[in-house]
Scaffold this motif. Sequence first.
Motif: not given
Length: 513
Positions: A264-268, A351-362
């Motif tokens: 939750g913290m990471y996604i926020v 993958t669909v949620v957390i990995c995608t959010m990481t990639a978008l952030t980068i």
Amino acid sequence: MSLESVTTSIDDAVSGFFEPVAENVGKWVFYSVPVDIGDGETDFPLIVGWLVIAGLVFTGWFGFIQVRKFKLAFDVVRGKYDEKGSTGEVSHFQALTAAVSGTVGLGNIAGVAVAVSIGGAGATFWMILCGLLGMATKFVEVTLGVKYREVHADGTVSGGPMHYLPKGLAERFGSGGAKFGKVLAIAASVFILFFGLFGGNLLQANQSYVQVSSTFGGEDGFLASSAGAVLFGLVIAALVGLVLLGGIRSIASVTSRLVPAMAGMYIVACLVVILTNITAVPDAVTKIVEGAFSPAGVAGGVIGALIQGFKRAAFSNEAGLGSAPIAHSAVKTNHPASEGLVALLEPFIDTVVICTMTALTIVIANPASWAEARAGEDIGGVTITSDAFATVLPWFPNLLTVAVLLFAFSTILTWGYYGLKAWSYLFGRSKASEIIFKAIWSLFVILGSLMSLSSLIDLADSALFLLSIFNIIGLYLLAPVVKRELNSFLEFVRRRKAGLPDTDEQLETAKIL
């Protein structure tokens, strides 16, 4: 001889041993064939297609179950279809969080950074696709894990490919199937141990140390030294050893609290970076889509992006490896397919949620360290993700360090449990055998901070894909069993919704009464 010189010598010895091994093993496992991409040729590793084909086959075989039964999976997690007196050790939710703790980890933070560094922004598209396909594969293997689990006299449960491969194939094909299943089970157990050591243990320790030392150590600080690396490893090893002594109940208790909080913290944090740069989102999405199908560019264009996307997604969500069924097998249920449905949520979350959010952030933040990695100076890792957050939240690398430690710790714990089950299958389930494994597993944590990221990635990928070969062969042969189990659970759901007794036997009893 000083402590620093001793630890430096150990550091050099560890790197000197593992780096050539990683290079040679990788060349053999990832045998490639030339592929024409329009503007030239690039190499495609044959084994990368193995997991992709499995996801496609199971998606078709079960009629896009990851879409049709998505809501039902959430209902099962919430306990809507729980049965009193079911065999098992943990709830659906605890089994999910224990398994997710083995997948949601530094693969989502460091692994995604590696993917977009080597494969470009387009690797994100292929990660998402691999995650969606992996949902069907995960459903199949976890259903089998619960179906053929072994319940011990003390109430504990063992499951995974070392159980469903020999038992399932014996049930379907007789003595010949039993022998073939035994071979597959032994091979799967061996590579669960290898992938666990390199991907689930050493890599986690390595990247958590890198984040801690880069955030708090400085270039010349104690943490950045070999002695600091050894001390860090010793502390983490001691904590891991203490929790492992408690078994799956202890692990589930820890991860059921850690995983939701840290995820939750990471996604926020990802959302803060994305929303702060909301006007850059359309351009980032365009880069991801165009990069996914570009005929030329970083690492061979479309093929390079596809390879990195699939490799990092497979590493992150572990669909097809047979690892998650080990944790899910401890669930309290009488319907194996119920937990299979729960498990298909893993690749979606991971993958669909957390990995995608990481990639978008980068991609949106575009930190300088990402540009350096794309230029071939380094493959990057957790520091790229950390730098991306720092562009909007200068203080967040400190908080990310805590998240990285928690991600790494929970992953090491869960893979310690997976490794113990594989070890017990190979060497026996005695108390002495378990203690030996837990000691070895904990000590290996120390080596992680002394190894290079590239060597660990290569070794973990090699073990991962070799493991998938043996496991997925069995999944193909046992898919009809999964189909029957799914139909049985859907009939149970139909009865529950209609207010009928769960079984025909209960219905007849109700009529008599």
